[in-house]
Design an enzyme around this catalytic site. Structure first.
Site, PDB file in Angstrom:
ATOM      1  N   GLU A   1      -3.538  -4.598   5.815  1.00  3.09           N
ATOM      2  CA  GLU A   1      -2.534  -3.386   5.990  1.00  3.09           C
ATOM      3  C   GLU A   1      -3.094  -2.133   5.518  1.00  3.09           C
ATOM      4  OE1 GLU A   1       0.944  -4.919   3.590  1.00  3.09           O
ATOM      5  OE2 GLU A   1       2.118  -3.211   4.025  1.00  3.09           O
TER       6      GLU A   1
ATOM      7  N   LEU B   1      -2.215   1.429   3.800  1.00  2.00           N
ATOM      8  CA  LEU B   1      -1.289   1.927   2.809  1.00  2.00           C
ATOM      9  C   LEU B   1      -1.129   3.451   2.960  1.00  2.00           C
ATOM     10  CD1 LEU B   1      -1.850   0.043  -0.413  1.00  2.00           C
ATOM     11  CD2 LEU B   1      -0.326  -0.532   1.273  1.00  2.00           C
TER      12      LEU B   1
ATOM     13  N   ASP C   1      -8.633  -7.764 -12.377  1.00  2.00           N
ATOM     14  CA  ASP C   1      -9.563  -6.361 -12.492  1.00  2.00           C
ATOM     15  C   ASP C   1      -8.966  -5.167 -12.381  1.00  2.00           C
ATOM     16  OD1 ASP C   1     -12.120  -4.873 -12.501  1.00  2.00           O
ATOM     17  OD2 ASP C   1     -12.529  -5.353 -10.283  1.00  2.00           O
TER      18      ASP C   1
HETATM   19  P1  ADP Z   1     -14.155  -1.570  -3.351  1.00  2.00           P
HETATM   20  O1  ADP Z   1     -14.093  -2.938  -2.901  1.00  2.00           O
HETATM   21  O2  ADP Z   1     -15.398  -0.974  -2.659  1.00  2.00           O
HETATM   22  O3  ADP Z   1     -14.088  -1.203  -4.708  1.00  2.00           O
HETATM   23  P2  ADP Z   1     -11.278  -0.699  -2.741  1.00  2.00           P
HETATM   24  O4  ADP Z   1     -10.555  -1.848  -2.421  1.00  2.00           O
HETATM   25  O5  ADP Z   1     -10.973  -0.534  -4.197  1.00  2.00           O
HETATM   26  O6  ADP Z   1     -12.932  -0.628  -2.513  1.00  2.00           O
HETATM   27  O7  ADP Z   1     -10.873   0.432  -1.955  1.00  2.00           O
HETATM   28  C1  ADP Z   1     -11.559   1.660  -1.916  1.00  2.00           C
HETATM   29  C2  ADP Z   1     -10.249   2.800  -2.003  1.00  2.00           C
HETATM   30  O8  ADP Z   1      -9.570   2.789  -0.623  1.00  2.00           O
HETATM   31  C3  ADP Z   1      -9.516   2.568  -2.978  1.00  2.00           C
HETATM   32  O9  ADP Z   1      -9.458   3.488  -4.387  1.00  2.00           O
HETATM   33  C4  ADP Z   1      -8.146   3.223  -2.339  1.00  2.00           C
HETATM   34  O10 ADP Z   1      -8.136   4.659  -2.529  1.00  2.00           O
HETATM   35  C5  ADP Z   1      -8.194   3.151  -0.656  1.00  2.00           C
HETATM   36  N1  ADP Z   1      -7.689   1.909  -0.369  1.00  2.00           N
HETATM   37  C6  ADP Z   1      -8.032   0.612  -0.622  1.00  2.00           C
HETATM   38  N2  ADP Z   1      -7.098  -0.361  -0.015  1.00  2.00           N
HETATM   39  C7  ADP Z   1      -6.319   0.504   0.681  1.00  2.00           C
HETATM   40  C8  ADP Z   1      -5.331   0.190   1.770  1.00  2.00           C
HETATM   41  N3  ADP Z   1      -4.888  -0.976   2.190  1.00  2.00           N
HETATM   42  N4  ADP Z   1      -4.822   1.264   2.430  1.00  2.00           N
HETATM   43  C9  ADP Z   1      -5.021   2.592   1.962  1.00  2.00           C
HETATM   44  N5  ADP Z   1      -6.115   2.911   1.365  1.00  2.00           N
HETATM   45  C10 ADP Z   1      -6.700   1.830   0.553  1.00  2.00           C
END
Ligand code: ADP
Length: 292
Positions: free
Chosen positions: A97, A99, A200
């Site tokens: 999803e 966000l 985490d």
């Molecule tokens: P990684 O596994 O490389 O650390 P993240 O899951 O932390 O990646 O996601 C990287 C960035 O993308 C996050 O810091 C956030 O800003 C953005 N992000 C993560 N998930 C979503 C989402 N479902 N919708 C919108 N933005 C997201």
């Protein structure tokens, strides 16, 4: 829910929506430590979030999806819904999803504190662990269930990281770490109840969702002690005081917690030593000395 496992991003999108739906735009999203991240705009006007990495890392995305599902199932705090995992040519991917950004509610931190406390009080399995192993950053994290929290923290958290770090650390720190594992029963106490935790939760793994509230991302979820989660929120800068005040109203924090905080964080600091190298050694050494 059974996660859709697809052999291309296009087929995942078609299966999730309908066969005629296509990806019309792909925007890179910055911020991730490990993976490439994108917002995908679809021909039906929907958006989804895509993380990708090399195909060998499919397992990392599968267990991330398991963690997101488990956290979502508590219905306590915003967690994006995992939609599909799969491989596309040389890449593994996770679609979830999207966000959309929104301004924070005035009580963003209080609501975050209350909702995280509710997550920690949600009913979960009696044992410490998780049905699958997962990853902390890119380091494998063992989750085979155990009955004792102190034993779990020693066997599944400290010892695996110590083994990885052994070649990087000096003799005195090795002795201190060994001593900690020997006296862990005196250093940690069993929680009043087991808690499903994100695992985490530093500030980069919480974002403001479309409702103006905190949503938690990128988990290394397991059933543990909620104090270990609080400790991590304090590790890299911490959250504002009003977050902890609101948390404490819903899930009271033991006065002795602050004396255990750095011991919980030894796990994350050892992991940082293993992932990012020697800058983390002095922190590891001084905490090891303090608890030995
Ligand atoms: P990684 O596994 O490389 O650390 P993240 O899951 O932390 O990646 O996601 C990287 C960035 O993308 C996050 O810091 C956030 O800003 C953005 N992000 C993560 N998930 C979503 C989402 N479902 N919708 C919108 N933005 C997201």
């Amino acid at each position: 829910m059974t996660m859709l496992c697809a052999n291309s991003i296009d087929s995942a999108v078609a299966a999730l929506f309908c066969p005629s739906v296509k990806v019309v735009d792909r925007q890179r999203v910055s911020g991730g430590d490990i993976n490439r991240a994108y917002r995908l705009d679809l021909s039906n006007g929907e958006r989804v979030f895509l993380k990708s990495n090399r195909a060998g890392l499919l397992d990392m995305f599968s267990v991330e999806a398991r963690g997101l599902e488990a956290l979502r199932a508590t219905g306590t705090i915003g967690v994006p819904e995992p939609l599909a995992v799969g491989t596309d040519r040389n890449d593994a991917f996770l679609i979830m999803e999207y966000l959309s950004p929104a301004p924070r509610r005035a009580d963003y931190w209080e609501a975050f504190g209350r909702e995280l406390a509710a997550l920690h009080r949600a009913k979960c399995g009696p044992k410490f662990g998780f049905p699958t192993d997962n990853y902390i950053g890119s380091t494998p994290q063992k989750n085979e269930p155990m009955d004792s929290w102190a034993a779990f923290f020693r066997e599944r958290r400290l010892i695996p990281q110590m083994k990885l770090a052994w070649g990087l650390i000096d003799e005195r720190t090795r002795r201190n770490l060994t001593r900690i594992t020997e006296r862990i029963d005196n250093l940690l106490s069993e929680p009043p109840f087991p808690s499903l935790i994100h695992g985490d939760l530093w500030s980069g793994n919480a974002v403001c969702g479309p409702d103006g509230k905190a949503w938690i991302l990128d988990p290394a979820a397991y059933v543990g002690h909620f104090e270990a989660e609080l400790a991590m929120t304090e590790l890299f800068g911490g959250f504002p005081e009003r977050f902890y005040r609101a948390y404490n109203e819903v899930n009271p924090i033991d006065l002795a917690y602050s004396g255990r905080r750095d011991l919980y964080n030894l796990y994350h600091l050892l992991n940082h030593l293993n992932l990012f190298g020697l800058p983390y050694l002095s922190n590891v050494s001084s905490i090891a000395k303090r608890y030995a």
